[in-house]
Scaffold this motif. Sequence first.
Motif, PDB file in Angstrom:
ATOM      1  N   UNK A 183       6.874 -50.675   1.974  1.00 31.04           N
ATOM      2  CA  UNK A 183       7.770 -50.291   3.073  1.00 31.04           C
ATOM      3  C   UNK A 183       7.037 -50.471   4.398  1.00 31.04           C
ATOM      4  N   UNK A 184       7.759 -50.802   5.415  1.00 28.50           N
ATOM      5  CA  UNK A 184       7.179 -50.964   6.742  1.00 28.50           C
ATOM      6  C   UNK A 184       7.563 -49.766   7.614  1.00 28.50           C
ATOM      7  N   UNK A 185       6.566 -49.141   8.213  1.00 32.41           N
ATOM      8  CA  UNK A 185       6.831 -48.023   9.117  1.00 32.41           C
ATOM      9  C   UNK A 185       7.439 -48.567  10.412  1.00 32.41           C
ATOM     10  N   UNK A 186       8.665 -48.138  10.703  1.00 28.30           N
ATOM     11  CA  UNK A 186       9.349 -48.615  11.920  1.00 28.30           C
ATOM     12  C   UNK A 186       9.507 -47.509  12.957  1.00 28.30           C
ATOM     13  N   UNK A 187       9.217 -46.261  12.578  1.00 29.84           N
ATOM     14  CA  UNK A 187       9.375 -45.160  13.525  1.00 29.84           C
ATOM     15  C   UNK A 187       8.528 -43.959  13.139  1.00 29.84           C
ATOM     16  N   UNK A 188       8.097 -43.217  14.142  1.00 28.71           N
ATOM     17  CA  UNK A 188       7.337 -41.985  13.942  1.00 28.71           C
ATOM     18  C   UNK A 188       8.038 -40.864  14.709  1.00 28.71           C
ATOM     19  N   UNK A 189       8.405 -39.811  14.013  1.00 29.06           N
ATOM     20  CA  UNK A 189       9.108 -38.697  14.636  1.00 29.06           C
ATOM     21  C   UNK A 189       8.162 -37.826  15.451  1.00 29.06           C
ATOM     22  N   UNK A 190       8.679 -37.257  16.508  1.00 29.70           N
ATOM     23  CA  UNK A 190       7.894 -36.324  17.318  1.00 29.70           C
ATOM     24  C   UNK A 190       7.665 -35.040  16.518  1.00 29.70           C
ATOM     25  N   UNK A 191       6.555 -34.322  16.770  1.00 33.22           N
ATOM     26  CA  UNK A 191       6.279 -33.083  16.022  1.00 33.22           C
ATOM     27  C   UNK A 191       7.397 -32.062  16.169  1.00 33.22           C
ATOM     28  N   UNK A 192       7.720 -31.402  15.061  1.00 30.79           N
ATOM     29  CA  UNK A 192       8.756 -30.366  15.060  1.00 30.79           C
ATOM     30  C   UNK A 192       8.236 -29.024  14.571  1.00 30.79           C
ATOM     31  N   UNK A 193       7.064 -29.032  13.912  1.00 34.45           N
ATOM     32  CA  UNK A 193       6.570 -27.790  13.329  1.00 34.45           C
ATOM     33  C   UNK A 193       7.335 -27.387  12.092  1.00 34.45           C
ATOM     34  N   UNK A 194       8.047 -28.321  11.474  1.00 30.10           N
ATOM     35  CA  UNK A 194       8.834 -28.071  10.269  1.00 30.10           C
ATOM     36  C   UNK A 194       8.402 -29.063   9.187  1.00 30.10           C
ATOM     37  N   UNK A 195       8.923 -28.919   7.956  1.00 30.65           N
ATOM     38  CA  UNK A 195       8.582 -29.879   6.894  1.00 30.65           C
ATOM     39  C   UNK A 195       8.958 -31.326   7.225  1.00 30.65           C
ATOM     40  N   UNK A 196       9.775 -31.534   8.241  1.00 30.83           N
ATOM     41  CA  UNK A 196      10.114 -32.898   8.667  1.00 30.83           C
ATOM     42  C   UNK A 196       8.833 -33.666   9.010  1.00 30.83           C
ATOM     43  N   UNK A 197       7.852 -32.965   9.569  1.00 27.11           N
ATOM     44  CA  UNK A 197       6.598 -33.613   9.971  1.00 27.11           C
ATOM     45  C   UNK A 197       5.824 -34.165   8.781  1.00 27.11           C
ATOM     46  N   UNK A 198       6.066 -33.624   7.599  1.00 23.13           N
ATOM     47  CA  UNK A 198       5.304 -34.019   6.409  1.00 23.13           C
ATOM     48  C   UNK A 198       6.147 -34.861   5.457  1.00 23.13           C
ATOM     49  N   UNK A 199       7.141 -35.533   5.985  1.00 24.99           N
ATOM     50  CA  UNK A 199       8.079 -36.274   5.148  1.00 24.99           C
ATOM     51  C   UNK A 199       8.136 -37.744   5.538  1.00 24.99           C
TER      52      UNK A 199
END
Length: 419
Positions: A183-199
């Motif tokens: 898979x190719x990484x096309x985006x990085x989410x901004x920090x949220x302090x939630x499990x979203x950051x580790x997904x």
Amino acid sequence: MKATAHLAWKSLSNRKTTAFLTILTVAISVILLLGVERIRTQAKNSFANTISGTDLIVGARSGQVNLLLYSVFRIGNATNNIDWKSFEEFSNNPAVDWAIPISLGDSHKGFRVMGTTQAYFDHYKYGKKQHLELSAGKPFNGLFEATIGADVAKTLGYEVGTEIIIAHGIADVGFARHDNLPFKVVGILAPTGTPVDKTVHVSLQAIEAIHVGWESGTNMGGNPGAEVLEKIDFQPKEITAFMLGLKSKIQTFTLQRQINTYNKEPLSAILPGIALHELWGMMSVAEQALLAVSGFVVIAGLLGMLSSLLTSLQERRREMAILRAMGARPRHIFVLLVSEATALTMAGIATGVAGLYALLLILKPIVQQLYGISIELNMLTTHEWTLIGLVLGAGVVIGFIPAFRAYRQSLADGMTIRI
């Protein structure tokens, strides 16, 4: 009263070093007490705001805490999957405004991989109804594209354009990896302090594509390449859970009952807020332990002040005797010592509160970045004022002990003192 206050100030001024150390001891105690309380409260709020704006979470029938853990916190696994047709039926319900399907089961180097749709980036909210934002790149669009959380990028050193290999199951071992389909990484989410950051986020179609040729978690061979799979229009057969946002809050319990009594397959619909409250209640032991530790720190600080006052009292017996000779009554000596203890406690509290806000100002961005806990620099809450009042009251009570000893000694000593 003014004379007593002035005398107390002069007395403390003559013992600057001892007074400073006593104030510092009380200040550190107050900083720890209020700091633990502030972080505990903010952590609880951040925990409660892990998911926001979602009315119902639906999964296979199980306990609501278990459903919350695997669907929101990515902890554990679902008892069963949900048929895609069930998702379509409820997502098209007139009461539903939006629906986010999620598919779990794969991983990448210890981080969970979640299959979802563009609705996830459009409607998923956290904190105070904050939308997900990208710090770099864009949401996935192609079949073998991935958008990763902030912690994934930071821990593994990934950037937009990095290629990653997804593994089947939670254990990222060689025989379970989908090596032929990077898979190719096309985006990085901004920090949220939630499990979203580790997904690691990919499409539902990608989850279907990488499992072509796999049966019951085993690679049966004959896996097509990316060029072949990209020409196929994949349709999910099953998902792990889905989230619903309703057009009206009034319809929440009606739809929840419909889902829980669904006769085509056993489903559970939970309210995230209630489930989060139940989950936090299970962690109340740790919360109480934090409060107990901070309370003992304050007690230790006040006992340090008591020790300082009692030690200095032995050195001040001649001072007390001179005050008695000049006309001071025993009660004046008593009030003087209590006033000193009160002044030291108040000064320690004021220094502690100022130190707390200074530390919070410095640590706020660091804690937000490392732990995702948003520390607000609000005014002291009613509960915090209550804690300060208890510390002040305890400091005054502590002052009664040396004051009572000075009261008794001043009656007996007169102008003679044994050294």
